[in-house]
Design an enzyme around this catalytic site. Structure first.
Site, mmCIF file in Angstrom:
data_model
loop_
_atom_site.group_PDB
_atom_site.id
_atom_site.type_symbol
_atom_site.label_atom_id
_atom_site.label_comp_id
_atom_site.label_asym_id
_atom_site.label_seq_id
_atom_site.Cartn_x
_atom_site.Cartn_y
_atom_site.Cartn_z
ATOM 1 C CD1 TRP A 31 -2.588 -1.833 0.833
ATOM 2 C CD2 TRP A 31 -3.506 0.218 1.028
ATOM 3 N NE1 TRP A 31 -3.946 -1.962 0.700
ATOM 4 C CE2 TRP A 31 -4.539 -0.733 0.811
ATOM 5 C CE3 TRP A 31 -3.844 1.556 1.185
ATOM 6 C CZ2 TRP A 31 -5.882 -0.363 0.743
ATOM 7 C CZ3 TRP A 31 -5.179 1.913 1.126
ATOM 8 C CH2 TRP A 31 -6.182 0.965 0.896
ATOM 9 C CD GLU A 67 -2.307 -7.887 5.189
ATOM 10 O OE1 GLU A 67 -1.965 -6.805 4.682
ATOM 11 O OE2 GLU A 67 -3.452 -8.119 5.600
ATOM 12 C CB CYS A 89 3.227 4.431 4.108
ATOM 13 S SG CYS A 89 2.429 6.041 3.967
ATOM 14 C CB ILE A 91 -2.278 7.771 4.268
ATOM 15 C CG1 ILE A 91 -0.798 7.696 3.856
ATOM 16 C CG2 ILE A 91 -2.819 9.185 4.094
ATOM 17 C CD1 ILE A 91 -0.506 8.117 2.430
ATOM 18 C CD GLU A 94 -13.873 10.735 3.217
ATOM 19 O OE1 GLU A 94 -14.832 9.948 3.056
ATOM 20 O OE2 GLU A 94 -13.668 11.736 2.528
ATOM 21 C CB THR A 95 -13.399 4.592 7.603
ATOM 22 O OG1 THR A 95 -12.209 3.950 7.137
ATOM 23 C CG2 THR A 95 -14.314 4.872 6.426
ATOM 24 C CG HIS A 97 -10.040 0.415 7.560
ATOM 25 N ND1 HIS A 97 -11.410 0.334 7.425
ATOM 26 C CD2 HIS A 97 -9.559 -0.814 7.303
ATOM 27 C CE1 HIS A 97 -11.731 -0.900 7.097
ATOM 28 N NE2 HIS A 97 -10.635 -1.614 7.001
ATOM 29 C CG PHE A 122 7.011 0.654 14.384
ATOM 30 C CD1 PHE A 122 5.895 -0.112 14.103
ATOM 31 C CD2 PHE A 122 6.859 2.035 14.475
ATOM 32 C CE1 PHE A 122 4.648 0.477 13.912
ATOM 33 C CE2 PHE A 122 5.625 2.629 14.286
ATOM 34 C CZ PHE A 122 4.514 1.859 14.003
ATOM 35 N NE ARG A 136 7.089 12.996 9.404
ATOM 36 C CZ ARG A 136 6.571 14.179 9.032
ATOM 37 N NH1 ARG A 136 6.164 14.389 7.787
ATOM 38 N NH2 ARG A 136 6.463 15.167 9.903
HETATM 39 N N1 RBF Z 1 -2.574 -0.570 4.285
HETATM 40 C C1 RBF Z 1 -1.539 0.270 4.407
HETATM 41 O O1 RBF Z 1 -0.394 -0.169 4.471
HETATM 42 N N2 RBF Z 1 -1.745 1.628 4.454
HETATM 43 C C2 RBF Z 1 -2.980 2.184 4.410
HETATM 44 O O2 RBF Z 1 -3.097 3.424 4.437
HETATM 45 C C3 RBF Z 1 -4.081 1.307 4.306
HETATM 46 N N3 RBF Z 1 -5.338 1.813 4.290
HETATM 47 C C4 RBF Z 1 -6.385 0.948 4.222
HETATM 48 C C5 RBF Z 1 -7.698 1.446 4.239
HETATM 49 C C6 RBF Z 1 -8.772 0.581 4.154
HETATM 50 C C7 RBF Z 1 -10.154 1.139 4.170
HETATM 51 C C8 RBF Z 1 -8.547 -0.823 4.048
HETATM 52 C C9 RBF Z 1 -9.687 -1.797 3.950
HETATM 53 C C10 RBF Z 1 -7.270 -1.318 4.047
HETATM 54 C C11 RBF Z 1 -6.170 -0.449 4.109
HETATM 55 N N4 RBF Z 1 -4.864 -0.943 4.109
HETATM 56 C C12 RBF Z 1 -3.836 -0.091 4.228
HETATM 57 C C13 RBF Z 1 -4.588 -2.392 3.884
HETATM 58 C C14 RBF Z 1 -4.407 -3.192 5.171
HETATM 59 O O3 RBF Z 1 -3.135 -2.933 5.743
HETATM 60 C C15 RBF Z 1 -4.507 -4.699 4.878
HETATM 61 O O4 RBF Z 1 -3.601 -5.021 3.835
HETATM 62 C C16 RBF Z 1 -5.904 -5.121 4.432
HETATM 63 O O5 RBF Z 1 -6.862 -4.689 5.362
HETATM 64 C C17 RBF Z 1 -5.976 -6.656 4.282
HETATM 65 O O6 RBF Z 1 -5.746 -7.289 5.540
#
Ligand code: RBF
Length: 163
Positions: A31, A67, A89, A91, A94-95, A97, A122, A136
């Site tokens: 991500w 993960e 990373c 970020i 709006e929710t 998560h 970390f 960063r």
């Molecule tokens: N993973 C990240 O590494 N960074 C994020 O900003 C991020 N934002 C997420 C936002 C939502 C709404 C969801 C559902 C997942 C996001 N993930 C993000 C993925 C998360 O770390 C993970 O890979 C998934 O939820 C699958 O377990």
């Protein structure tokens, strides 16, 4: 914030232990890849700079930051590494998560540190927006991947001095 007034990547090279004979795992979240790939580049360059052999770096990718702990655990259990660096990373969206992912990855990483008696570093940015993250990850606040690499080398050395 701790990094607001100083660039924490300005470590003193003479204070960084040499990485010869050290094996390091790096797990990178896919991500926000512009950010996480820069963190990985910084970490790898820093490890090489301090003597880690290219063949002694195990680089793996996981879908997202959530993960990272399991990815690190796979590396630890697959063979001998002296430390694992987790790079991600998250970020703010709006929710809620953001909160759950940050909480999960942080707790997961600290548990791995203590369970395996190994430095699991970390290197996860948790920012309000992408600009703060890029600042960063090789931008005006340095590269937190560099710092994660230095932290790994320092913790490996600390462990040796305690044995
Ligand atoms: N993973 C990240 O590494 N960074 C994020 O900003 C991020 N934002 C997420 C936002 C939502 C709404 C969801 C559902 C997942 C996001 N993930 C993000 C993925 C998360 O770390 C993970 O890979 C998934 O939820 C699958 O377990």
């Amino acid at each position: 914030m701790s990094s607001k007034l100083k660039n924490l990547s300005d470590y003193k090279p003479q204070d960084v232990p040499n990485g010869k004979n050290v094996r390091i795992g790096i797990v990178v979240a896919e991500w926000n890849p512009d950010v996480t790939n820069s963190l990985a580049e910084g970490a790898i360059n820093t490890l090489l700079k301090f003597g880690v052999n290219e063949n002694s770096i195990v680089l793996k990718y996981v879908p997202g930051s959530f993960e990272l702990p399991l990815g690190a655990q796979f590396i630890i259990e697959a063979g001998k590494v002296d430390a694992v660096i987790c790079l991600g990373c998250v970020i703010q969206g709006e929710t809620r998560h953001f909160d759950f992912i940050c909480q999960g990855v942080t707790q997961g990483i600290i548990e791995l540190n203590l369970k395996y008696d190994l430095p699991i570093i970390f290197g996860v940015l948790t920012t309000n927006n992408q600009e703060q993250a890029l600042d960063r990850a090789g931008g005006k606040h340095g590269n937190k991947g560099d710092e994660a690499a230095v932290a790994a080398l320092k913790m490996i050395e600390l462990k040796k001095t305690c044995e």
